[in-house]
Design an enzyme around this catalytic site. Structure first.
Site, PDB file in Angstrom:
ATOM      1  N   ASP A   3     -49.644 -20.795  38.638  1.00 22.47           N
ATOM      2  CA  ASP A   3     -49.989 -22.230  38.662  1.00 22.47           C
ATOM      3  C   ASP A   3     -49.257 -22.963  39.783  1.00 22.47           C
ATOM      4  O   ASP A   3     -49.766 -23.955  40.318  1.00 22.47           O
ATOM      5  CB  ASP A   3     -49.813 -22.916  37.298  1.00 22.47           C
ATOM      6  CG  ASP A   3     -48.433 -22.779  36.706  1.00 22.47           C
ATOM      7  OD1 ASP A   3     -47.728 -21.815  37.018  1.00 22.47           O
ATOM      8  OD2 ASP A   3     -48.055 -23.669  35.906  1.00 22.47           O
ATOM      9  N   ASP A   4     -48.090 -22.449  40.191  1.00 21.85           N
ATOM     10  CA  ASP A   4     -47.425 -23.003  41.383  1.00 21.85           C
ATOM     11  C   ASP A   4     -48.312 -22.748  42.615  1.00 21.85           C
ATOM     12  O   ASP A   4     -48.411 -23.597  43.506  1.00 21.85           O
ATOM     13  CB  ASP A   4     -46.070 -22.337  41.619  1.00 21.85           C
ATOM     14  CG  ASP A   4     -45.168 -22.387  40.401  1.00 21.85           C
ATOM     15  OD1 ASP A   4     -44.267 -23.228  40.344  1.00 21.85           O
ATOM     16  OD2 ASP A   4     -45.382 -21.561  39.489  1.00 21.85           O
ATOM     17  N   ASN A  56     -39.674 -23.753  31.881  1.00 27.94           N
ATOM     18  CA  ASN A  56     -38.876 -24.241  33.013  1.00 27.94           C
ATOM     19  C   ASN A  56     -37.524 -24.784  32.561  1.00 27.94           C
ATOM     20  O   ASN A  56     -36.512 -24.606  33.251  1.00 27.94           O
ATOM     21  CB  ASN A  56     -39.634 -25.335  33.790  1.00 27.94           C
ATOM     22  CG  ASN A  56     -40.751 -24.766  34.635  1.00 27.94           C
ATOM     23  OD1 ASN A  56     -40.759 -23.570  34.937  1.00 27.94           O
ATOM     24  ND2 ASN A  56     -41.703 -25.612  35.014  1.00 27.94           N
ATOM     25  N   ASP A  80     -41.444 -21.994  41.665  1.00 32.92           N
ATOM     26  CA  ASP A  80     -41.144 -20.572  41.391  1.00 32.92           C
ATOM     27  C   ASP A  80     -42.463 -19.771  41.457  1.00 32.92           C
ATOM     28  O   ASP A  80     -42.882 -19.162  40.500  1.00 32.92           O
ATOM     29  CB  ASP A  80     -40.445 -20.394  40.034  1.00 32.92           C
ATOM     30  CG  ASP A  80     -41.256 -20.934  38.858  1.00 32.92           C
ATOM     31  OD1 ASP A  80     -42.165 -21.759  39.076  1.00 32.92           O
ATOM     32  OD2 ASP A  80     -40.988 -20.523  37.710  1.00 32.92           O
ATOM     33  N   ASN A 139     -43.319 -22.822  24.688  1.00 31.51           N
ATOM     34  CA  ASN A 139     -44.138 -21.703  25.176  1.00 31.51           C
ATOM     35  C   ASN A 139     -43.292 -20.489  25.544  1.00 31.51           C
ATOM     36  O   ASN A 139     -43.830 -19.477  25.999  1.00 31.51           O
ATOM     37  CB  ASN A 139     -45.047 -22.127  26.343  1.00 31.51           C
ATOM     38  CG  ASN A 139     -44.273 -22.553  27.573  1.00 31.51           C
ATOM     39  OD1 ASN A 139     -43.048 -22.650  27.551  1.00 31.51           O
ATOM     40  ND2 ASN A 139     -44.996 -22.806  28.661  1.00 31.51           N
ATOM     41  N   HIS A 155     -50.366 -25.888  34.539  1.00 30.11           N
ATOM     42  CA  HIS A 155     -49.367 -26.934  34.288  1.00 30.11           C
ATOM     43  C   HIS A 155     -48.940 -27.670  35.560  1.00 30.11           C
ATOM     44  O   HIS A 155     -48.906 -28.903  35.616  1.00 30.11           O
ATOM     45  CB  HIS A 155     -48.095 -26.312  33.695  1.00 30.11           C
ATOM     46  CG  HIS A 155     -48.295 -25.466  32.507  1.00 30.11           C
ATOM     47  ND1 HIS A 155     -48.298 -25.960  31.228  1.00 30.11           N
ATOM     48  CD2 HIS A 155     -48.491 -24.121  32.386  1.00 30.11           C
ATOM     49  CE1 HIS A 155     -48.463 -24.982  30.367  1.00 30.11           C
ATOM     50  NE2 HIS A 155     -48.590 -23.850  31.039  1.00 30.11           N
ATOM     51  N   ASP A 156     -48.535 -26.872  36.562  1.00 31.23           N
ATOM     52  CA  ASP A 156     -47.832 -27.446  37.711  1.00 31.23           C
ATOM     53  C   ASP A 156     -48.715 -28.390  38.527  1.00 31.23           C
ATOM     54  O   ASP A 156     -48.230 -29.362  39.113  1.00 31.23           O
ATOM     55  CB  ASP A 156     -47.299 -26.320  38.608  1.00 31.23           C
ATOM     56  CG  ASP A 156     -46.267 -25.467  37.886  1.00 31.23           C
ATOM     57  OD1 ASP A 156     -45.739 -25.926  36.858  1.00 31.23           O
ATOM     58  OD2 ASP A 156     -45.997 -24.343  38.351  1.00 31.23           O
ATOM     59  N   THR A 162     -41.480 -27.744  39.876  1.00 34.81           N
ATOM     60  CA  THR A 162     -42.355 -27.044  38.921  1.00 34.81           C
ATOM     61  C   THR A 162     -41.782 -25.686  38.532  1.00 34.81           C
ATOM     62  O   THR A 162     -42.517 -24.792  38.109  1.00 34.81           O
ATOM     63  CB  THR A 162     -43.778 -26.881  39.490  1.00 34.81           C
ATOM     64  OG1 THR A 162     -43.716 -26.023  40.630  1.00 34.81           O
ATOM     65  CG2 THR A 162     -44.395 -28.210  39.872  1.00 34.81           C
TER      66      THR A 162
HETATM   67  C1  BDR Z   1     -44.160 -23.559  33.467  1.00 32.40           C
HETATM   68  O1  BDR Z   1     -43.592 -22.257  33.381  1.00 32.40           O
HETATM   69  C2  BDR Z   1     -44.068 -21.435  34.421  1.00 32.40           C
HETATM   70  O2  BDR Z   1     -44.415 -20.190  33.927  1.00 32.40           O
HETATM   71  C3  BDR Z   1     -45.239 -22.148  35.026  1.00 32.40           C
HETATM   72  O3  BDR Z   1     -45.331 -21.871  36.410  1.00 32.40           O
HETATM   73  C4  BDR Z   1     -44.965 -23.600  34.755  1.00 32.40           C
HETATM   74  O4  BDR Z   1     -44.188 -24.178  35.776  1.00 32.40           O
HETATM   75  C5  BDR Z   1     -44.967 -23.851  32.225  1.00 32.40           C
HETATM   76  O5  BDR Z   1     -44.143 -23.812  31.109  1.00 32.40           O
HETATM   77 CA    CA Z   2     -43.889 -23.024  37.899  1.00 32.21          CA
END
Ligand code: BDR
Ligand code: CA
Length: 318
Positions: free
Chosen positions: A13-14, A173, A9, A165, A246-247, A130
């Site tokens: 971080d993707d 996710n 998405d 989070n 994260h991803d 992700t």
């Molecule tokens: C996940 O949520 C998204 O905002 C980030 O891209 C990551 O995949 C972290 O919780």
């Molecule tokens: Ca993501």
């Protein structure tokens, strides 16, 4: 070498993860056979255009003439759609206003693409997800034989002994489509889950960010710009200059599982809780398992230095 079908998405971080995947392709350490996008950080069409933008920046031909990028689900299975502009910007890339990509998304849907590519290479494809799991859930509904056709599913999502989070307990996710996530954890296929418990300790800080900014290449300049937005969003949470990519940890564990430490437990998603909907739940008791779901391999920690150094070196190599 894993054969990766990436579901995302895009999202900051993707986007960093796409840069990393591009370097793995170049080094012959992974084959990227397609990308599907899903609602989440942004709408699924914007996510597909962002994916094309980032792959093109990394020198990967993408779209109808290269790595296929398919637009996926525009909303979750059983709730309203939500985006994450505060964390990723309205455009999903820190409001950096990148120009239109040269390539276009393919016309096939992301879920149909998962089924087609899994069937074309039975036992070979690793699904790396992700974003919210709507496309994977829809693919499972489209083709009940999918679990026997896929090599492995690696998911960034969930939180166990770590706060949520997006709500007190839920990770974004999973929370964005709890029903789809539960379908993925219920299916009889090998799942590796990379939750906040593993990703949060990898948060990059001054050293990493300064080294990224010091490098002069188009990819490093782009990464620096989007990370500036992400760091601003993350600073109140981390209480220092930093951010959690994260991803990229999920992608690194796909090619090098040895970077992680794991436990194996069946996982369910809370679908009804008033305060806990979208939370991942594992049974940590040392009793004979009452849950007969196939256990999920859950990353609970990682080699943080290896993760940060390899990711930085990868971006520098572009
Ligand atoms: C996940 O949520 C998204 O905002 C980030 O891209 C990551 O995949 C972290 O919780
Ligand atoms: Ca993501």
């Amino acid at each position: 070498m894993p054969t990766v079908l990436f579901d995302c998405d895009t999202g900051i971080d993707d986007a960093i993860t796409l840069l990393y995947l591009a370097t793995l392709m170049r080094a012959g350490e992974a084959e990227l056979i397609g990308v599907g996008t899903v609602h989440g950080n942004v709408d699924s069409r914007t996510g597909a255009l962002n994916t094309l933008r980032v792959l093109e920046l990394a020198g990967v031909e993408a779209g109808t003439k290269g790595v296929p990028v398919a637009v996926g689900a525009s909303r979750p299975m059983a709730q309203d759609v939500h985006y994450a502009a505060d964390w990723h910007g309205i455009d999903g890339l820190g409001d950096t206003g990148l120009p239109e990509p040269a390539g276009r998304p393919v016309t096939e849907s992301a879920a149909a693409q998962i089924v087609r590519l899994a069937r074309s290479r039975p036992g070979e494809v690793t699904l790396l997800a992700t974003g919210p799991l709507t496309n994977l859930g829809a693919a499972l509904l489209l083709d009940p034989e999918l679990p026997s056709l896929v090599r492995e599913v690696v998911v960034m999502g969930g939180a166990f002994d770590h706060p949520g989070n997006i709500t007190t307990h839920a990770e974004a996710n999973i929370w964005h489509d709890p029903e789809a996530a539960d379908l993925v954890f219920a299916a009889d296929w090998p799942v590796v889950l990379v939750p906040l418990d593993a990703t949060h300790p990898t948060a990059v800080g001054d050293r990493w960010l300064d080294a990224l900014a010091a490098h002069d290449s188009a990819a490093a300049r782009f990464a620096t710009r989007i990370m500036e937005f992400y760091v601003t969003a993350y600073t109140p949470t981390l209480k220092r200059r930093g951010a959690v990519i994260h991803d990229a940890l999920a992608a690194m564990l796909t090619v090098d599982p040895g970077v992680g430490t794991y436990v194996e437990r069946p996982v369910r998603v809370e679908l009804r809780g008033e305060l806990t909907r979208g939370t991942t739940v594992w049974d940590a008791r040392s009793l004979p398992a009452e849950d007969h779901r196939r256990p999920v391999k859950i990353a609970v920690a990682s080699d943080v230095t290896a993760f940060q150094d390899r990711l930085l070196a990868a971006i520098h190599s572009l």
